[in-house]
Design an enzyme around this catalytic site. Structure first.
Site, PDB file in Angstrom:
ATOM      1  N   LYS A  19     -26.395  -9.523 -12.411  1.00  0.00           N
ATOM      2  CA  LYS A  19     -26.337  -9.912 -11.073  1.00  0.00           C
ATOM      3  C   LYS A  19     -26.984 -11.446 -11.115  1.00  0.00           C
ATOM      4  CE  LYS A  19     -28.629  -9.209  -6.717  1.00  0.00           C
ATOM      5  NZ  LYS A  19     -29.719  -8.395  -5.924  1.00  0.00           N
TER       6      LYS A  19
ATOM      7  N   ASP B 184      -5.209 -11.132  -3.625  1.00  0.00           N
ATOM      8  CA  ASP B 184      -4.472 -12.069  -4.173  1.00  0.00           C
ATOM      9  C   ASP B 184      -5.003 -13.163  -5.477  1.00  0.00           C
ATOM     10  OD1 ASP B 184      -2.007 -11.669  -2.775  1.00  0.00           O
ATOM     11  OD2 ASP B 184      -2.883 -12.644  -1.059  1.00  0.00           O
TER      12      ASP B 184
ATOM     13  N   LYS C  62       8.783 -12.683   2.897  1.00  0.00           N
ATOM     14  CA  LYS C  62       8.431 -11.972   1.790  1.00  0.00           C
ATOM     15  C   LYS C  62       9.246 -10.891   1.209  1.00  0.00           C
ATOM     16  CE  LYS C  62       3.443 -12.238   2.804  1.00  0.00           C
ATOM     17  NZ  LYS C  62       2.599 -11.717   3.419  1.00  0.00           N
TER      18      LYS C  62
ATOM     19  N   PRO D  84      -1.649 -10.779 -10.520  1.00  0.00           N
ATOM     20  CA  PRO D  84      -0.456 -10.454 -10.784  1.00  0.00           C
ATOM     21  C   PRO D  84       0.468  -9.763  -9.350  1.00  0.00           C
ATOM     22  CG  PRO D  84      -1.425  -8.762 -11.895  1.00  0.00           C
ATOM     23  CD  PRO D  84      -2.364  -9.778 -11.394  1.00  0.00           C
TER      24      PRO D  84
ATOM     25  N   ILE E 168       2.058  -7.213  -7.994  1.00  0.00           N
ATOM     26  CA  ILE E 168       2.629  -5.872  -8.723  1.00  0.00           C
ATOM     27  C   ILE E 168       3.741  -5.422  -7.873  1.00  0.00           C
ATOM     28  CG2 ILE E 168       1.921  -3.402  -8.947  1.00  0.00           C
ATOM     29  CD1 ILE E 168      -0.809  -4.175  -8.106  1.00  0.00           C
TER      30      ILE E 168
ATOM     31  N   ASN F 249     -10.249  -6.961   0.196  1.00  0.00           N
ATOM     32  CA  ASN F 249      -9.505  -7.217   1.357  1.00  0.00           C
ATOM     33  C   ASN F 249      -9.986  -5.994   2.354  1.00  0.00           C
ATOM     34  OD1 ASN F 249      -7.833  -9.236   1.147  1.00  0.00           O
ATOM     35  ND2 ASN F 249      -6.276  -8.278  -0.069  1.00  0.00           N
TER      36      ASN F 249
HETATM   37  O1  C5P Z   1      -0.174  -9.726   0.046  1.00  0.00           O
HETATM   38  P1  C5P Z   1       1.209  -9.684   0.618  1.00  0.00           P
HETATM   39  O2  C5P Z   1       1.165 -10.210   1.818  1.00  0.00           O
HETATM   40  O3  C5P Z   1       2.181 -10.776  -0.328  1.00  0.00           O
HETATM   41  O4  C5P Z   1       1.728  -8.121   0.513  1.00  0.00           O
HETATM   42  C1  C5P Z   1       2.878  -7.643   0.606  1.00  0.00           C
HETATM   43  C2  C5P Z   1       3.310  -6.746  -0.312  1.00  0.00           C
HETATM   44  O5  C5P Z   1       3.164  -7.090  -1.507  1.00  0.00           O
HETATM   45  C3  C5P Z   1       2.479  -5.437  -0.059  1.00  0.00           C
HETATM   46  O6  C5P Z   1       3.360  -4.487   0.025  1.00  0.00           O
HETATM   47  C4  C5P Z   1       1.540  -5.379  -1.191  1.00  0.00           C
HETATM   48  O7  C5P Z   1       1.018  -4.209  -1.696  1.00  0.00           O
HETATM   49  C5  C5P Z   1       2.248  -6.125  -2.193  1.00  0.00           C
HETATM   50  N1  C5P Z   1       1.277  -6.996  -3.319  1.00  0.00           N
HETATM   51  C6  C5P Z   1       1.176  -6.640  -4.533  1.00  0.00           C
HETATM   52  N2  C5P Z   1       0.530  -7.196  -5.480  1.00  0.00           N
HETATM   53  C7  C5P Z   1      -0.034  -8.524  -4.855  1.00  0.00           C
HETATM   54  C8  C5P Z   1      -0.103  -8.756  -3.691  1.00  0.00           C
HETATM   55  C9  C5P Z   1       0.570  -8.027  -2.649  1.00  0.00           C
HETATM   56  O8  C5P Z   1       1.860  -5.682  -4.987  1.00  0.00           O
HETATM   57  N3  C5P Z   1      -0.991  -9.095  -5.732  1.00  0.00           N
END
Ligand code: C5P
Length: 402
Positions: free
Chosen positions: A289, A279, A338, A306, A308, A210
Site C-alpha cells: 500500500k 484501456d 470502432k 491490449p 482483446i 470501469n
Molecule cells: O473500449 P472500447 O469502446 O474500444 O470497447 C469496444 C469493444 O472493444 C467492446 O466490445 C470491448 O469489450 C472491446 N475491448 C477489448 N479490449 C480493450 C478495449 C475494448 O476487447 N482493451
C-alpha cells in the site's frame, strides 16, 4: 387479437403450500411475454384462490372438467390446444404418482395425459415424501417418459423441517421455462463472451476500473444459452450469479482476460466482447500500500492494455465477432468507427449514461447493412434480440463460407 408468435403456457397448480409461489410465477412468465392459462386442482384452490391467478394471468382460471365456458364441452382437450408447454408448479407427490400411471380423474391430470406438447413439473413436497423410494421411482419413471423435472431444492420447509423437496423459486422456474421455449437459433455454436469491468491494480488495495455491473454481458450469456449455444463466459469482478449452464472463468485484470480469451479462442465460433475493458493499466503496480504520509503527491504512469476484441478479429481465421461500444455522445458515428477499426461484423452501441448499472437498456445495432435501433427494454429482452441478430448474421456468414 393475440399475437400468434407469443408463446403460450398452461400452468397447472396442485395442492401444496408452494402454490403461493405460483402467483409470482405467473408474473414472471407474463413479464417474459409468455401467455399463461392457469388450471388448478381442487386441492390447489385450498391454498390460493383462482381469482388471484385470474387477475395476474389476465385469463379465466379453470378447475373443472365440466366447465361450461369451454364451448365444445371438452376442456381437457380444448385448453391445451395451441399450448407450447404444460408446466405443473407446484407438482405434489400424488400428482407425480398419477402421471406415472396415466391416471386422469380431474381436469389437470387429464390435460397432462391428453397433451401434444412437452410437460415440465416442479416438484414440491416434504423431505420424507421426496426421499421415499416410491417418489424416487416415480420421478425416475416420469423422466424416462420425457417429462422435464425442475428442481426441487433443499432448504427450509413449510412443515418446519429442513431438507430436499421445496419447490425452486418462481424466477428459476420462469427462467427454465423461457429457456425451454426459446428457438434454438445457436444450437451447436460455441460462444465466448467477456463481461463486466476489469480492475487494474495501483497498489495492494487500490486500483482503477470501469463502471460496469456485468448485467448486460451476463444477460447476453443467458440469451445465448437459451438459444442452444455452448457458452464460455470470461467475467471481470461483478456480483452476479453465474448463468446456469455456462462455463465461467473469473478474472480481474485486462491482461488476465486476454490470457483467458487466448486459451479459448481456437474453440470459438462466435466471440462477443461485452466487457468494459480498461484501456490503460498502471505501469508497475506497487506490491504494498502506498503511504500518503510518505508520498503526498503521486503520479501514475498508465500504459495501454491490449485490445482483446481487435486481436480476436485480426486472427487468421477469426470467429464471428461482435463488440459493444459505450459512448457518452456521437453514439452511432463513434460506434461505427470502432466497428470498422476493429474489423468486427457487429457493434452494439449504447449511451454510457443510460446503460451503466441500469436494468434496462436502449441499443443500436451497427453492421454492414446499416443501423437497427432497438426499443428500450429490460437487458434480458435486449440480450435476446442481440442474440437473434447475431444468429442471423452468423448463419449468413456460414452460408457464404460454404
Ligand atoms: O473500449 P472500447 O469502446 O474500444 O470497447 C469496444 C469493444 O472493444 C467492446 O466490445 C470491448 O469489450 C472491446 N475491448 C477489448 N479490449 C480493450 C478495449 C475494448 O476487447 N482493451
Amino acid at each position: 387479437m393475440t399475437d400468434p408468435s407469443r408463446k403460450k403456457v398452461l400452468l397447472g397448480l396442485t395442492g401444496g403450500i408452494a402454490a403461493y409461489k405460483a402467483a409470482e410465477l405467473v408474473r414472471r412468465l407474463t413479464e417474459r411475454g409468455i401467455e399463461v392459462q392457469v388450471v388448478m386442482t381442487e386441492a390447489a384452490c385450498g391454498f390460493i384462490t383462482p381469482a388471484t391467478l385470474q387477475a395476474l394471468s389476465g385469463n379465466p382460471v379453470f378447475t373443472d372438467m365440466w366447465d361450461t365456458r369451454v364451448a365444445s364441452g371438452m376442456a381437457h382437450i380444448e385448453l391445451s390446444r395451441g399450448t407450447d408447454a404444460i408446466v405443473v408448479a407446484p407438482a405434489t407427490a400424488d400428482f407425480i404418482a398419477k402421471l406415472v400411471h396415466g391416471l386422469a380423474d380431474d381436469l389437470l391430470s387429464t390435460l397432462a395425459l391428453a397433451r401434444e406438447c412437452p410437460l415440465l413439473v416442479a416438484p414440491a413436497m416434504n423431505r420424507q415424501m421426496w426421499d421415499h423410494p416410491a417418489t424416487q421411482r416415480n420421478i425416475a419413471q416420469i423422466k424416462r417418459d420425457g417429462v422435464i423435472v425442475l428442481g426441487p431444492a433443499s432448504g427450509d420447509q413449510a412443515c418446519g423441517e429442513v431438507g430436499m423437496g421445496r419447490m425452486i423459486e418462481a424466477e428459476e422456474i420462469a427462467e427454465a421455462v423461457s429457456a425451454f421455449l426459446a428457438p434454438k437459433l445457436l444450437a451447436g455454436a460455441r460462444v465466448l463472451i467477456t463481461a463486466g469491468p476489469t480492475f487494474e491494480p495501483i497498489d495492494a488495495v487500490r486500483g482503477i476500473t470501469n463502471r460496469s455491473s456485468g448485467k448486460m454481458g451476463y444477460a447476453v450469456a443467458r440469451a445465448a444459452l437459451e438459444a442452444g449455444a455452448e457458452v464460455t463466459l470470461i467475467s471481470g469482478p461483478v456480483s452476479l450469479p453465474a448463468p446456469a449452464g455456462a462455463k465461467v472463468t473469473q478474472v480481474e485484470t485486462a491482461a488476465q482476460m486476454f490470457e483467458a480469451v487466448k486459451r479459448h479462442v481456437a474453440r470459438t465460433d462466435i466471440y462477443i466482447g461485452v466487457a468494459a475493458v480498461a484501456d490503460y493499466r498502471v505501469d508497475k503496480p506497487r506490491q504494498h500500500k502506498i503511504k500518503k504520509t510518505v508520498e503526498p503527491q503521486l503520479q501514475l504512469k498508465l500504459v495501454p492494455n491490449p485490445d482483446i476484441l481487435g486481436w480476436v478479429a485480426a486472427r487468421p481465421k477469426p470467429p464471428f465477432c461482435a463488440g459493444f461500444a459505450a459512448e457518452s455522445r456521437n453514439l452511432d458515428a463513434y460506434a461505427d468507427q470502432k466497428r470498422r477499426r476493429k474489423n468486427v461484423q457487429l457493434m452494439v452501441a449504447n449511451l454510457a449514461q443510460q446503460a451503466i448499472g441500469a436494468d434496462d437498456n436502449e441499443v443500436t445495432l451497427l453492421d454492414d447493412a446499416g443501423t437497427h435501433r432497438l426499443e428500450r427494454a429490460p437487458k434480458e429482452v435486449v440480450a435476446r434480440q442481440i442474440i437473434a441478430h447475431i444468429a442471423k448474421l452468423y448463419g449468413a456468414k456460414r452460408r457464404k463460407a460454404k
